[in-house]
Design an enzyme around this catalytic site. Structure first.
Site, PDB file in Angstrom:
ATOM      1  N   GLU A 149       0.137  -9.600  -0.664  1.00 60.56           N
ATOM      2  CA  GLU A 149      -1.326  -9.859  -0.638  1.00 60.56           C
ATOM      3  C   GLU A 149      -1.692  -9.959  -1.869  1.00 60.56           C
ATOM      4  O   GLU A 149      -2.773 -10.724  -2.055  1.00 60.56           O
ATOM      5  CB  GLU A 149      -2.063  -8.966   0.389  1.00 60.56           C
TER       6      GLU A 149
ATOM      7  N   ALA B 250       0.865  -1.115  -0.088  1.00 58.60           N
ATOM      8  CA  ALA B 250      -0.026   0.001  -0.151  1.00 58.60           C
ATOM      9  C   ALA B 250       0.970   1.243   0.015  1.00 58.60           C
ATOM     10  O   ALA B 250       1.996   1.314   0.419  1.00 58.60           O
ATOM     11  CB  ALA B 250      -0.837  -0.052   1.191  1.00 58.60           C
TER      12      ALA B 250
ATOM     13  N   GLU C  84       3.856  -5.195   7.579  1.00 59.61           N
ATOM     14  CA  GLU C  84       2.901  -4.399   8.161  1.00 59.61           C
ATOM     15  C   GLU C  84       3.224  -3.974   9.656  1.00 59.61           C
ATOM     16  O   GLU C  84       3.082  -3.021   9.987  1.00 59.61           O
ATOM     17  CB  GLU C  84       1.492  -4.656   8.002  1.00 59.61           C
TER      18      GLU C  84
ATOM     19  N   GLY D 230       0.831  -5.446   0.748  1.00 58.98           N
ATOM     20  CA  GLY D 230      -0.459  -5.429  -0.055  1.00 58.98           C
ATOM     21  C   GLY D 230       0.193  -5.886  -1.264  1.00 58.98           C
ATOM     22  O   GLY D 230      -0.574  -6.515  -2.079  1.00 58.98           O
TER      23      GLY D 230
HETATM   24  C1  LIG Z   1      -2.816  -2.392   4.924  1.00 61.07           C
HETATM   25  C2  LIG Z   1      -1.470  -2.263   4.622  1.00 61.07           C
HETATM   26  C3  LIG Z   1      -0.991  -2.545   3.541  1.00 61.07           C
HETATM   27  C4  LIG Z   1      -1.898  -3.382   2.508  1.00 61.07           C
HETATM   28  C5  LIG Z   1       0.473  -2.404   3.155  1.00 61.07           C
HETATM   29  O1  LIG Z   1       0.878  -2.892   2.208  1.00 61.07           O
HETATM   30  S1  LIG Z   1       1.524  -1.629   4.250  1.00 61.07           S
HETATM   31  C6  LIG Z   1       2.945  -1.242   3.312  1.00 61.07           C
HETATM   32  C7  LIG Z   1       3.897  -2.464   3.113  1.00 61.07           C
HETATM   33  N1  LIG Z   1       5.169  -2.262   2.431  1.00 61.07           N
HETATM   34  C8  LIG Z   1       6.377  -1.918   3.159  1.00 61.07           C
HETATM   35  O2  LIG Z   1       6.197  -1.695   4.368  1.00 61.07           O
HETATM   36  C9  LIG Z   1       7.222  -1.803   2.308  1.00 61.07           C
HETATM   37  C10 LIG Z   1       7.926  -0.385   2.528  1.00 61.07           C
HETATM   38  N2  LIG Z   1       9.151  -0.203   1.665  1.00 61.07           N
HETATM   39  C11 LIG Z   1      10.240  -0.808   1.950  1.00 61.07           C
HETATM   40  O3  LIG Z   1      10.510  -1.686   2.625  1.00 61.07           O
HETATM   41  C12 LIG Z   1      11.143  -0.288   1.024  1.00 61.07           C
HETATM   42  O4  LIG Z   1      11.048   0.819   0.321  1.00 61.07           O
HETATM   43  C13 LIG Z   1      11.546  -1.367  -0.305  1.00 61.07           C
HETATM   44  C14 LIG Z   1      12.123  -2.748   0.036  1.00 61.07           C
HETATM   45  C15 LIG Z   1      10.115  -1.319  -1.281  1.00 61.07           C
HETATM   46  C16 LIG Z   1      12.597  -0.860  -1.322  1.00 61.07           C
HETATM   47  O5  LIG Z   1      13.676  -0.342  -0.678  1.00 61.07           O
HETATM   48  P1  LIG Z   1      14.802   0.618  -1.338  1.00 61.07           P
HETATM   49  O6  LIG Z   1      15.309  -0.039  -2.709  1.00 61.07           O
HETATM   50  O7  LIG Z   1      15.866   0.733  -0.115  1.00 61.07           O
HETATM   51  O8  LIG Z   1      14.165   1.942  -1.527  1.00 61.07           O
HETATM   52  P2  LIG Z   1      13.610   2.896  -0.480  1.00 61.07           P
HETATM   53  O9  LIG Z   1      13.426   2.306   0.797  1.00 61.07           O
HETATM   54  O10 LIG Z   1      14.698   4.031  -0.105  1.00 61.07           O
HETATM   55  O11 LIG Z   1      12.451   3.473  -1.003  1.00 61.07           O
HETATM   56  C17 LIG Z   1      12.517   4.247  -2.262  1.00 61.07           C
HETATM   57  C18 LIG Z   1      11.281   5.496  -2.254  1.00 61.07           C
HETATM   58  O12 LIG Z   1       9.807   4.836  -2.137  1.00 61.07           O
HETATM   59  C19 LIG Z   1       9.311   5.326  -0.981  1.00 61.07           C
HETATM   60  N3  LIG Z   1       8.514   3.949  -0.504  1.00 61.07           N
HETATM   61  C20 LIG Z   1       8.773   2.534  -0.341  1.00 61.07           C
HETATM   62  N4  LIG Z   1       7.681   1.675  -0.177  1.00 61.07           N
HETATM   63  C21 LIG Z   1       6.735   2.835  -0.172  1.00 61.07           C
HETATM   64  C22 LIG Z   1       5.245   2.500   0.079  1.00 61.07           C
HETATM   65  N5  LIG Z   1       4.802   1.314   0.526  1.00 61.07           N
HETATM   66  N6  LIG Z   1       4.356   3.618  -0.055  1.00 61.07           N
HETATM   67  C23 LIG Z   1       5.055   4.787  -0.184  1.00 61.07           C
HETATM   68  N7  LIG Z   1       6.111   5.055  -0.671  1.00 61.07           N
HETATM   69  C24 LIG Z   1       7.121   3.937  -0.421  1.00 61.07           C
HETATM   70  C25 LIG Z   1      10.343   5.592  -0.007  1.00 61.07           C
HETATM   71  O13 LIG Z   1       9.825   6.302   0.995  1.00 61.07           O
HETATM   72  C26 LIG Z   1      11.280   6.101  -0.964  1.00 61.07           C
HETATM   73  O14 LIG Z   1      10.907   7.409  -1.202  1.00 61.07           O
HETATM   74  P3  LIG Z   1      11.856   8.732  -1.185  1.00 61.07           P
HETATM   75  O15 LIG Z   1      12.422   8.756   0.139  1.00 61.07           O
HETATM   76  O16 LIG Z   1      12.846   8.404  -2.528  1.00 61.07           O
HETATM   77  O17 LIG Z   1      10.927   9.847  -1.448  1.00 61.07           O
END
Ligand SMILES: C/C=C(\C)C(=O)SCCNC(=O)CCNC(=O)[C@H](O)C(C)(C)COP(=O)(O)OP(=O)(O)OC[C@H]1O[C@@H](n2cnc3c(N)ncnc32)[C@H](O)[C@@H]1OP(=O)(O)O
Length: 719
Positions: free
Chosen positions: A103, A61, A123, A100
Site C-alpha cells: 500500500e 504493518a 491481509e 502495508g
Molecule cells: C492493516 C494491515 C496491514 C497494513 C498489514 O500490512 S498486515 C501485514 C501484511 N504483511 C504480511 O502479512 C507479511 C507477513 N510476513 C511474511 O509473509 C514473511 O515474513 C516475509 C515474506 C515478509 C518474509 O519471509 P521469510 O524471509 O521466510 O521470513 P519469516 O517469515 O521467517 O520472517 C522473519 C521474521 O520477521 C517476522 N515478521 C515477518 N513479517 C512481519 C510483520 N509484518 N510484522 C511483524 N513481524 C513480522 C516473523 O515473525 C519472523 O520473526 P521471528 O520468527 O524471526 O521472530
C-alpha cells in the site's frame, strides 16, 4: 527506523530500517512521516525515493503491534499525504512489498521493482483486509477482477506479473534503488495528477454484480465460514461504486468488523505459531540456533508405495539425488513410472524441467553405501522395519543418517537395532507426501541434536513445515486423533449419523469431516492396528462385554464396517457410498443407516437427538484434552507445535487457530467444565477426563497460549 539522505544533490532517499522485514511499526511510521515532511519542505529536494534496507522493501504493518493500542501516526493519512505531495515519489521495491508495504508503494507516484521482488496483499490470510487504502487503490489501478483475485486470496505475485498487471512501471535486474533514483530525476516536473492512484476512476466490468456474486460463491465454497474474504469483496465493491473519499471510509468500517474478531486473532496466531515451530529446543539445551545440520546432497528411499513415491518427488524437486529401492522388479518398475509421471507433471506446473537425472532406481540395498541419508518408507510393520534398519547398518557408511517414515511406531526401538542410534530419527510425512506440508520430526531419546537439526532443515528445504515431536505411540498428530475418532464413533452409537457429524465439523471449518476423511485415508489401516492391539478379531476374549475393551468403552462399529469389505473410497464403499471404487463423491448409504439402527437395537441403545454443539464439544475438547496430556508428557514442547501439526496435517481450520488455540479462545474454564460434564456422563471414557495441565492452567487464571509453557516447565520432556 528510516534513514534520510540526499543523493544526486536533489533526491531524498528514505530507507526503511526495521529488520528483518522493515515492518511498518509505529516508530517506522513516525520516521516516514518526519522524513517526508523534511523532503517536501526542503527546496533542494526535487524528488523522493523510498526503499528498504537489506534488499527488503517492506513486509507490511508490524503484526505484533495489532494486539496493543494504536501508537504513532495512523497509516491512512500518512499514505494519503505521500500521494498528495507535489514532488514525485518513487518506490524502489526489492525483496517484498506486502500488505502495508504494498500500500505504501501504491501511494508512490511510480514503482520500480527488482526482478526477484514479490508483491501482495496478504491481509486476508491474517483475518483482516488491506485497510490502508489497498482495497480502494488496487481496483483503480488494475481493474476489479484482478484486484479482487489478489485481495481475496492474498496471493504474492512476481515483479513480472506486477508489470503485466500494470502495478509497477519498470522491472530491473540492477539495484532497484539506483534505478529508482535515476527514474525520479527524470520524473521531476512531469505532471503528477494522473499518477495519484486514488484519483483514478475504477474501470468497471459490465456485470459488476454478477462478478461479485460469482467471487462470493467461490470464496464461500473455498473458505467456509471465513469472514475476511467476504469483507474484502464488499470493500472492492465500494471502490467500484463510490468515490475514493467514501470508499476509504467503507474500507475502514469493514476493517473494524474484522480487526478484533476471533478469526483475526486465530489467523495471526497461526502466522507466528508456524514460525515458532521451526525453533525447536531440547531439554539438553540443544536447539535450532546452536545445532549444526549436516548438508544432504544424496538420499535414498526404501519402498515405493504411495508414501515413498511422494518423498522421492519432494527430495528430487529441490535438487537432491535420490536412489529409490524396491524389493521386487515389478514394484520397482511401477514405482519408477509413477515417480517420473509425478515429477514431470510437477515440473510442468512450475514451468521448470523435471529433475529426472537425479533419480536412480534399484533393487539392491548395496547401492546405498555412500548416500548421506536414508528414509525408510516400507509397510507399517515393526518386524519388517527392524530388518531394514539392521540391513542398513551393515550397508551404509557409518555417518549415514537413518530415518523412518512411520506414522506411530517406536523410533527408539528401530534405533536400537542399528549401530548408530544417535543418527536415527523419525520423519513422519503425511499423504500425499509431495503435497502435504506437514513433517513430524520424531526425536528418539538417543537422536543427536545434529540429526534432529538435519531432519528439520531437510523438511524445510522440501517446503515442509517441520515440527519436532517426542517418541510415543502415534507421536502428536495420530495420538490426538484417537480420542477425536472415538468420540465420533461414540456419537454414532448414541444416535448421530456420519453425515450429521461430518457436517458439524465441516461447518466448523474442517476441510473434511471425520468420516469423509477416514474414507479417504482407508478404513483398513486402523482395523489392522486394532486387530494387532487385540481390540478386535479372533484374539478378543469372548467373555469381554462387546462394547468394552481393556477396561474402557469401545465402539465396534468401525470393525463391523470393515468386516463388510468397506474400506472407504478405494473400495467405493465405507462410511459413505461412492459411484465407483476410487470415486470421491460421498453419498449417505442406507446400508450404514440400517447397520446403525440394528446395532443400537441389538444393544438396547435408545437413539437421541444430538446437537451440533455436542458434536463439536465432544470431538474438539477431547482432541485438545489429549493435546494437554501431550504437553504434560513432553511429547510436544509448545502448544503452537500441536496447533501447527493440526493445521498442516489434519485440516483444522486456520481461522480456528488449531485445537489448543481454539480451547483457549473458547475459554479454558469452559472447556474444563464441559469435559467434566461429559466425563460424568461417560465415566468409562478416560479421554474425557480433564487433564491435570488443563486444571492447572484454569487454576492459574487461564493464561494465554503463549504463556502455557511457563506452567509446563517442570514436567518431564521426551524431546
Ligand atoms: C492493516 C494491515 C496491514 C497494513 C498489514 O500490512 S498486515 C501485514 C501484511 N504483511 C504480511 O502479512 C507479511 C507477513 N510476513 C511474511 O509473509 C514473511 O515474513 C516475509 C515474506 C515478509 C518474509 O519471509 P521469510 O524471509 O521466510 O521470513 P519469516 O517469515 O521467517 O520472517 C522473519 C521474521 O520477521 C517476522 N515478521 C515477518 N513479517 C512481519 C510483520 N509484518 N510484522 C511483524 N513481524 C513480522 C516473523 O515473525 C519472523 O520473526 P521471528 O520468527 O524471526 O521472530
Amino acid at each position: 527506523m528510516a534513514r534520510y539522505e540526499l543523493v544526486k544533490r536533489s533526491v531524498a532517499l528514505i530507507t526503511l530500517t526495521n529488520p528483518p522485514v522493515n515492518a511498518l511499526s509505529s516508530a517506522v511510521r513516525h520516521a516516514i512521516a518526519k522524513s517526508m515532511d523534511h523532503a517536501l519542505n526542503d527546496p533542494k529536494v526535487t524528488a523522493v525515493v523510498i526503499c528498504g534496507e537489506n534488499g527488503r522493501f517492506c513486509g507490511g504493518a508490524d503484526i505484533r503491534e495489532f494486539a496493543g493500542p494504536l501508537r504513532g501516526p495512523p497509516l491512512v493519512p500518512l499514505l494519503d499525504a505521500i500521494e498528495a505531495g507535489e514532488k514525485p515519489v518513487v518506490a524502489a521495491i526489492e525483496g517484498v512489498a506486502l500488505g502495508g508495504g504494498f500500500e505504501l508503494a501504491l501511494v508512490c507516484h511510480y514503482r520500480i521493482a527488482h526482478f526477484k521482488a514479490r508483491l501482495g496483499l496478504p491481509e486476508v490470510t491474517l483475518g483482516i483486509l488491506p485497510a490502508a487504502g489497498g482495497t480502494q487503490r488496487l481496483p483503480r489501478l488494475i481493474g476489479i477482477p484482478a484486484a479482487l483475485e489478489l485481495i481475496t486470496t492474498g496471493r504474492h505475485i512476481s515483479a513480472q506479473e506486477a508489470l503485466k498487471l500494470g502495478i509497477v512501471d519498470q522491472v530491473t535486474e540492477q539495484n532497484a534503488c539506483e534505478v529508482a533514483v535515476e527514474f525520479a530525476l527524470r520524473a521531476v516536473a512531469k505532471p503528477l495528477s494522473s499518477r495519484r492512484v486514488s484519483m483514478l476512476t475504477t474501470p468497471c466490468p459490465p456485470d459488476l454484480d454478477g462478478l461479485l456474486e460469482a467471487v462470493t460463491m467461490q470464496v464461500k465454497k473455498k473458505a467456509r465460514g471465513v469472514m475476511a474474504p467476504l469483507a474484502c469483496i464488499q470493500a472492492v465493491r465500494a471502490a467500484a461504486t463510490m468515490p475514493y473519499s467514501k470508499g476509504i471510509k467503507r474500507e475502514s468500517e469493514l476493517m473494524a468488523t474484522l480487526f478484533n474478531s476471533g478469526q483475526a486473532r486465530a489467523l495471526q496466531y497461526c502466522f507466528f505459531a508456524q514460525r515458532t515451530a521451526g525453533k525447536w529446543t531440547l531439554p539438553s539445551g540443544a536447539q535450532w540456533n546452536n545445532s549444526k545440520p549436516r548438508e544432504i546432497r544424496s538420499a535414498a528411499i526404501i519402498g515405493l508405495g504411495t508414501m515413498g513415491r511422494g518423498i522421492v518427488v519432494s527430495l528430487a524437486r529441490v535438487g537432491i539425488s535420490v536412489i529409490a529401492v524396491e524389493s521386487e522388479k515389478k514394484l520397482l518398475e511401477t514405482g519408477k513410472q509413477m515417480v517420473i509421471g509425478m515429477l514431470e507433471r510437477d515440473a510442468k506446473r512450475r514451468g521448470v524441467s523435471a529433475s529426472l537425472n537425479l533419480l536412480k532406481f534399484t533393487l539392491s540395498l548395496q547401492d546405498l553405501k555412500d548416500v548421506d541419508l536414508v528414509i525408510e518408507a516400507v509397510f507399517e510393520d515393526m518386524a519388517l522395519k527392524k530388518r531394514v534398519f539392521q540391513e542398513l547398518s551393515k550397508v551404509c557408511r557409518p555417518a549415514t543418517l537413518l530415518c523412518t517414515n512411520t506414522s506411530g511406531l517406536d523410533v527408539d526401538a528401530l534405533a536400537g537395532v542399528t549401530d548408530r542410534p544417535h543418527l536415527v530419527v523419525g520423519m513422519h510425512f503425511f499423504s500425499p507426501a509431495h503435497v502435504m506440508k506437514l513433517l513430524e520430526v520424531v526425536c528418539g531419546p538417543r537422536s543427536s541434536s545434529e540429526t534432529i537439526a538435519t531432519a528439520m532443515i531437510l523438511g524445510k528445504r522440501m517446503g515442509k513445515v517441520s515440527v519436532a515431536v517426542g517418541n510415543c505411540p502415534g507421536f502428536v498428530g495420530n495420538r490426538m486423533l484417537k480420542p477425536y475418532l472415538d468420540q465420533a464413533t461414540f456419537l454414532l452409537e448414541e444416535g448421530a449419523t456420519p453425515e450429521q457429524i461430518d457436517k458439524a465439523l465441516e461447518d466448523f471449518g474442517f476441510a473434511m469431516g471425520v468420516f469423509r476423511m477416514s474414507d479417504l485415508a482407508g478404513l483398513d489401516v486402523g482395523w489392522r492396528v486394532r486387530k494387532e492391539s487385540g481390540l478386535t478379531g479372533p484374539d478378543v476374549d469372548p467373555k469381554n462385554p462387546p462394547r468394552r475393551r481393556q477396561g474402557r468403552r469401545y465402539c465396534p462399529i468401525p470393525d463391523m464396517v470393515c468386516e463388510q469389505g468397506r474400506f472407504g473410497q478405494k473400495t467405493g464403499r465405507g462410511w459413505y457410498m461412492y459411484d465407483k471404487p476410487g470415486g470421491t463423491n460421498a453419498k449417505p448409504d442406507p446400508l450404514i443407516q440400517n447397520l446403525l439402527e440394528m446395532y443400537r437395537s441389538r444393544y438396547g441403545i435408545q437413539p437421541r437427538n444430538i446437537s451440533d454443539q455436542e458434536i463439536i464439544e465432544r470431538c474438539l475438547f477431547a482432541l485438545a484434552n489429549e493435546g494437554f496430556r501431550i504437553l504434560e508428557d513432553g511429547i510436544a514442547a509448545r502448544p503452537e507445535d500441536i496447533d501447527v501439526i493440526y493445521l498442516f496435517g489434519y485440516g483444522f481450520p486456520r481461522h480456528g487457530g488449531g485445537p489448543m488455540f481454539y480451547a483457549s479462545m473458547v475459554g479454558l474454564e469452559r472447556v474444563l467444565e464441559r469435559l467434566e460434564h461429559y466425563h460424568q456422563a461417560h465415566p468409562d471414557v478416560p479421554h474425557l477426563e480433564p487433564s491435570p495441565l488443563l486444571k492447572k492452567l484454569v487454576a492459574c487464571g487461564s493464561p494465554p497460549v503463549q504463556k502455557w509453557r511457563e506452567h509446563i516447565k517442570t514436567m518431564h520432556s521426551h524431546l
